[in-house]
Design a protein around this motif. Structure first.
Motif, mmCIF file in Angstrom:
data_model
loop_
_atom_site.group_PDB
_atom_site.id
_atom_site.type_symbol
_atom_site.label_atom_id
_atom_site.label_comp_id
_atom_site.label_asym_id
_atom_site.label_seq_id
_atom_site.Cartn_x
_atom_site.Cartn_y
_atom_site.Cartn_z
ATOM 1 N N ASN A 158 12.104 4.055 -3.864
ATOM 2 C CA ASN A 158 13.324 3.804 -4.853
ATOM 3 C C ASN A 158 14.575 4.654 -4.566
ATOM 4 O O ASN A 158 15.711 4.819 -5.087
ATOM 5 C CB ASN A 158 12.430 5.846 -5.990
ATOM 6 N N ASN A 159 14.210 4.742 -3.403
ATOM 7 C CA ASN A 159 15.680 6.319 -2.928
ATOM 8 C C ASN A 159 16.791 5.142 -2.538
ATOM 9 O O ASN A 159 18.262 5.336 -1.086
ATOM 10 C CB ASN A 159 15.120 6.714 -2.226
ATOM 11 N N SER A 160 15.925 3.889 -1.902
ATOM 12 C CA SER A 160 17.743 2.296 -1.586
ATOM 13 C C SER A 160 19.046 2.455 -1.887
ATOM 14 O O SER A 160 17.694 2.366 -2.978
ATOM 15 C CB SER A 160 17.064 1.962 -0.091
ATOM 16 N N ASN A 161 19.997 1.671 -1.361
ATOM 17 C CA ASN A 161 20.833 1.485 -2.228
ATOM 18 C C ASN A 161 19.910 -0.252 -2.546
ATOM 19 O O ASN A 161 19.468 -0.723 -1.711
ATOM 20 C CB ASN A 161 22.016 1.083 -1.759
ATOM 21 N N MET A 183 20.523 -12.416 -6.080
ATOM 22 C CA MET A 183 19.067 -11.848 -6.470
ATOM 23 C C MET A 183 19.759 -10.667 -5.561
ATOM 24 O O MET A 183 20.403 -10.212 -4.539
ATOM 25 C CB MET A 183 18.486 -12.703 -5.276
ATOM 26 N N ARG A 184 19.104 -9.445 -5.977
ATOM 27 C CA ARG A 184 19.350 -7.897 -5.454
ATOM 28 C C ARG A 184 17.991 -7.389 -5.027
ATOM 29 O O ARG A 184 17.401 -7.737 -5.873
ATOM 30 C CB ARG A 184 20.035 -7.081 -6.168
ATOM 31 N N MET A 185 17.784 -6.592 -3.798
ATOM 32 C CA MET A 185 16.517 -6.136 -3.500
ATOM 33 C C MET A 185 16.139 -4.381 -3.162
ATOM 34 O O MET A 185 17.592 -4.537 -2.221
ATOM 35 C CB MET A 185 16.213 -6.453 -2.474
ATOM 36 N N GLN A 186 15.081 -3.870 -3.038
ATOM 37 C CA GLN A 186 15.470 -2.496 -3.305
ATOM 38 C C GLN A 186 14.384 -1.956 -2.545
ATOM 39 O O GLN A 186 13.199 -2.179 -3.687
ATOM 40 C CB GLN A 186 15.544 -1.070 -4.631
ATOM 41 N N GLU A 208 0.714 -1.351 0.075
ATOM 42 C CA GLU A 208 0.073 -0.178 0.952
ATOM 43 C C GLU A 208 0.981 1.314 -0.327
ATOM 44 O O GLU A 208 0.474 2.460 -0.887
ATOM 45 C CB GLU A 208 -1.081 -0.214 0.942
ATOM 46 N N ASN A 209 1.914 0.834 0.784
ATOM 47 C CA ASN A 209 2.281 2.583 0.847
ATOM 48 C C ASN A 209 4.244 2.528 0.662
ATOM 49 O O ASN A 209 5.184 3.446 0.503
ATOM 50 C CB ASN A 209 2.628 3.129 2.272
ATOM 51 N N GLN A 210 4.558 1.085 -0.373
ATOM 52 C CA GLN A 210 6.043 1.060 -0.206
ATOM 53 C C GLN A 210 6.569 0.143 -1.648
ATOM 54 O O GLN A 210 5.295 -0.733 -2.063
ATOM 55 C CB GLN A 210 7.003 0.221 0.861
ATOM 56 N N THR A 211 7.369 0.169 -2.644
ATOM 57 C CA THR A 211 7.706 -0.493 -3.457
ATOM 58 C C THR A 211 8.688 -1.469 -3.296
ATOM 59 O O THR A 211 9.658 -0.808 -2.982
ATOM 60 C CB THR A 211 7.392 0.039 -4.793
ATOM 61 N N VAL A 212 8.858 -2.738 -3.099
ATOM 62 C CA VAL A 212 10.258 -3.775 -2.957
ATOM 63 C C VAL A 212 10.020 -4.235 -4.904
ATOM 64 O O VAL A 212 9.709 -4.659 -4.912
ATOM 65 C CB VAL A 212 9.802 -4.310 -1.764
#
Length: 116
Positions: free
Chosen positions: A85-88, A79-82, A65-69
């Motif tokens: 939009n503002n994190s590494n 595999m990588r995860m963010q 609802e309030n974030q996108t991973v």
């Protein structure tokens, strides 16, 4: 002397240029796969989210609802995860914790998750 259709041709040419320019302003493409599932971060309560992807198994996201991973798998097992939009981007390992429940670090999803 002007050809009788000259004005019509000029008008149609201008309209086609405007139409072509407007096509670039169309809404962004929707993901090819969008599936309702449940997600949670850490040990919070499960909430509705969506698995979305144009390239299942390679690049996908979980839309809370309030974030996108976002996730990216390079095909070599890495595999990588963010988070948002503002994190590494960080390296993650996928693990099954229960039937139809898959986790990446402290992010978990359950339901009919398209894996490829």
């Amino acid at each position: 002397m002007n050809h009788p259709l000259a004005h019509l041709i000029r008008t149609l040419s201008q309209a086609s240029v405007l139409l072509s320019a407007g096509l670039g302003l169309a809404a962004p493409a929707r993901p090819t796969v969008s599936v309702p599932i449940e997600c949670r971060q850490q040990h919070q309560t499960w909430q509705d989210c969506r698995y979305e992807s144009d390239q299942p198994g390679t690049s996908w996201q979980l839309a809370f609802e309030n974030q996108t991973v976002r996730f990216h798998h390079d095909g070599s097992g890495r595999m990588r995860m963010q988070l948002n939009n503002n994190s590494n981007w960080t390296g993650v390992q996928a693990r099954w914790i229960a039937e139809r429940t898959l986790c990446w670090n402290d992010i978990c999803a359950r339901g009919e998750i398209p894996l490829d």
